[in-house]
Design a protein around this motif. Structure first.
Motif, PDB file in Angstrom:
ATOM      1  N   ASP A 132       2.391   5.586  -4.477  1.00  0.00           N
ATOM      2  CA  ASP A 132       2.724   5.716  -2.915  1.00  0.00           C
ATOM      3  C   ASP A 132       3.101   4.426  -2.621  1.00  0.00           C
ATOM      4  O   ASP A 132       2.220   3.466  -2.470  1.00  0.00           O
ATOM      5  CB  ASP A 132       1.615   6.468  -2.370  1.00  0.00           C
ATOM      6  CG  ASP A 132       1.874   6.820  -0.922  1.00  0.00           C
ATOM      7  OD1 ASP A 132       2.811   6.511  -0.541  1.00  0.00           O
ATOM      8  OD2 ASP A 132       1.129   7.543  -0.299  1.00  0.00           O
ATOM      9  N   VAL A 133       4.459   4.367  -1.956  1.00  0.00           N
ATOM     10  CA  VAL A 133       4.829   3.054  -1.452  1.00  0.00           C
ATOM     11  C   VAL A 133       3.978   2.752  -0.197  1.00  0.00           C
ATOM     12  O   VAL A 133       3.949   1.518   0.406  1.00  0.00           O
ATOM     13  CB  VAL A 133       6.322   2.952  -1.155  1.00  0.00           C
ATOM     14  CG1 VAL A 133       7.094   2.867  -2.480  1.00  0.00           C
ATOM     15  CG2 VAL A 133       6.846   4.169  -0.350  1.00  0.00           C
ATOM     16  N   LEU A 134       3.380   3.810   0.520  1.00  0.00           N
ATOM     17  CA  LEU A 134       2.464   3.479   1.590  1.00  0.00           C
ATOM     18  C   LEU A 134       1.183   2.965   1.571  1.00  0.00           C
ATOM     19  O   LEU A 134       0.195   2.832   2.268  1.00  0.00           O
ATOM     20  CB  LEU A 134       2.403   4.651   2.607  1.00  0.00           C
ATOM     21  CG  LEU A 134       3.872   5.024   3.276  1.00  0.00           C
ATOM     22  CD1 LEU A 134       3.901   6.416   3.714  1.00  0.00           C
ATOM     23  CD2 LEU A 134       4.262   4.085   4.014  1.00  0.00           C
ATOM     24  N   ASP A 135       0.828   2.968   0.059  1.00  0.00           N
ATOM     25  CA  ASP A 135      -0.468   2.397  -0.390  1.00  0.00           C
ATOM     26  C   ASP A 135      -0.286   0.913  -1.180  1.00  0.00           C
ATOM     27  O   ASP A 135      -0.195   0.959  -2.096  1.00  0.00           O
ATOM     28  CB  ASP A 135      -0.991   3.380  -1.356  1.00  0.00           C
ATOM     29  CG  ASP A 135      -2.361   3.009  -2.135  1.00  0.00           C
ATOM     30  OD1 ASP A 135      -3.084   2.085  -1.516  1.00  0.00           O
ATOM     31  OD2 ASP A 135      -2.814   3.762  -3.003  1.00  0.00           O
ATOM     32  N   GLN A 136      -0.479  -0.081  -0.163  1.00  0.00           N
ATOM     33  CA  GLN A 136      -0.542  -1.262  -0.415  1.00  0.00           C
ATOM     34  C   GLN A 136      -1.285  -1.689  -1.731  1.00  0.00           C
ATOM     35  O   GLN A 136      -0.780  -2.240  -2.626  1.00  0.00           O
ATOM     36  CB  GLN A 136      -0.543  -2.384   0.589  1.00  0.00           C
ATOM     37  CG  GLN A 136      -0.386  -3.736   0.357  1.00  0.00           C
ATOM     38  CD  GLN A 136      -0.122  -4.558   1.477  1.00  0.00           C
ATOM     39  OE1 GLN A 136      -0.104  -4.215   2.687  1.00  0.00           O
ATOM     40  NE2 GLN A 136      -0.716  -5.928   1.347  1.00  0.00           N
ATOM     41  N   ALA A 141       2.574  -5.904  -1.067  1.00  0.00           N
ATOM     42  CA  ALA A 141       2.127  -5.511  -2.398  1.00  0.00           C
ATOM     43  C   ALA A 141       2.524  -6.471  -3.388  1.00  0.00           C
ATOM     44  O   ALA A 141       2.256  -6.900  -4.102  1.00  0.00           O
ATOM     45  CB  ALA A 141       2.732  -4.063  -2.697  1.00  0.00           C
ATOM     46  N   ALA A 142       3.998  -6.929  -2.954  1.00  0.00           N
ATOM     47  CA  ALA A 142       4.657  -7.944  -3.863  1.00  0.00           C
ATOM     48  C   ALA A 142       4.092  -9.245  -4.044  1.00  0.00           C
ATOM     49  O   ALA A 142       3.879  -9.765  -5.174  1.00  0.00           O
ATOM     50  CB  ALA A 142       5.996  -8.094  -3.534  1.00  0.00           C
ATOM     51  N   LYS A 143       3.242  -9.532  -2.715  1.00  0.00           N
ATOM     52  CA  LYS A 143       2.599 -11.061  -2.879  1.00  0.00           C
ATOM     53  C   LYS A 143       1.292 -10.940  -3.398  1.00  0.00           C
ATOM     54  O   LYS A 143       1.037 -11.872  -4.314  1.00  0.00           O
ATOM     55  CB  LYS A 143       2.439 -11.403  -1.300  1.00  0.00           C
ATOM     56  CG  LYS A 143       3.913 -11.968  -0.697  1.00  0.00           C
ATOM     57  CD  LYS A 143       3.799 -12.033   0.734  1.00  0.00           C
ATOM     58  CE  LYS A 143       3.046 -13.136   1.384  1.00  0.00           C
ATOM     59  NZ  LYS A 143       2.969 -13.348   2.641  1.00  0.00           N
ATOM     60  N   ASP A 144       0.588  -9.622  -3.136  1.00  0.00           N
ATOM     61  CA  ASP A 144      -0.545  -9.647  -3.877  1.00  0.00           C
ATOM     62  C   ASP A 144      -0.480  -9.634  -5.471  1.00  0.00           C
ATOM     63  O   ASP A 144      -1.396  -9.859  -6.115  1.00  0.00           O
ATOM     64  CB  ASP A 144      -1.281  -8.266  -3.267  1.00  0.00           C
ATOM     65  CG  ASP A 144      -1.827  -8.301  -1.867  1.00  0.00           C
ATOM     66  OD1 ASP A 144      -1.557  -9.498  -1.270  1.00  0.00           O
ATOM     67  OD2 ASP A 144      -2.041  -7.336  -1.184  1.00  0.00           O
ATOM     68  N   ALA A 145       0.421  -8.910  -5.693  1.00  0.00           N
ATOM     69  CA  ALA A 145       0.790  -8.497  -7.144  1.00  0.00           C
ATOM     70  C   ALA A 145       1.281  -9.751  -7.993  1.00  0.00           C
ATOM     71  O   ALA A 145       1.138  -9.910  -9.046  1.00  0.00           O
ATOM     72  CB  ALA A 145       1.845  -7.605  -7.450  1.00  0.00           C
TER      73      ALA A 145
END
Length: 203
Positions: free
Chosen positions: A49-53, A83-87
């Motif tokens: 789900d893209v709303l679940d960071q 999410a991209a930064k956290d990943a």
């Protein structure tokens, strides 16, 4: 490469997934309904789900590249960027919109009188997403705008690239097929040419 595609069941996302599979990349194809994702070589349909960071970050972790191919009004750019930064992905690519492209110096397509009213809010949200990316100091992003008409069509492999100006053919038509757009995006992954930039693709 290991590539994650959020929105892989959509019209653009499914063509991107197909193109990356064709080129032999390992693809984590993410959608709320992964059963809608076509079975392809090297592709792993995955529920997300893209709303679940936090959840998206976990799905994207360990990938060289993350791609979001989702409607702007159905997602949150802050969560996607977060999410991209956290990943800690090496690159983050966004399937953009045409509304923020210029039709004349300083004049964006979305502000022109003929722009369809039903697409205006989505186009403005896409422009806001691009503005957020341009403020990013850490993330290695690329925002890829299609031409004005982003439609079903054949994979011709013949198209042009531009930067911030809307591309149109000799008759003034501005368009690109999902299949050819997917080629341009995959090319950018394999041969990076627009790091921390927006570019556009059209005929």
């Amino acid at each position: 490469m290991k590539i994650a595609v959020a929105g892989a069941s959509g019209r653009a996302g499914s063509e991107i997934t197909k193109e990356l599979s064709r080129r032999g990349h390992g693809v984590t194809a993410i959608a709320r309904n992964p059963e809608k994702i076509a079975i392809l070589p090297n592709v792993t349909p995955t529920k997300g789900d893209v709303l679940d960071q936090a959840g998206l970050s976990k799905l994207w972790a360990g990938h060289d590249v993350a791609i979001s191919s989702v409607h702007f009004l159905a997602s949150d750019p802050h969560k996607l960027i977060g999410a991209a930064k956290d990943a800690k992905v090496g690159r983050y690519l966004v399937v953009g919109g045409a509304g923020s492209l210029e039709v004349a110096p300083g004049v964006k397509l979305v502000t022109t009188p003929g722009f369809p009213a039903q697409y205006k809010a989505e186009a403005e949200a896409g422009g806001a997403f691009l503005d957020l990316l341009r403020q990013e100091k850490e993330l290695n992003w690329t925002f890829i705008s299609p031409s004005a008409l982003f439609i079903e069509g054949e994979r011709t492999t013949k198209f042009r690239l531009g930067t911030d100006q809307l591309l149109a053919d000799a008759n003034g038509k501005s368009w690109i097929s999902f299949a050819d757009y997917a080629i341009a995006l995959a090319d950018e992954i394999e041969k990076p040419a627009h790091l921390r930039q927006r570019f556009t693709v059209g005929y």
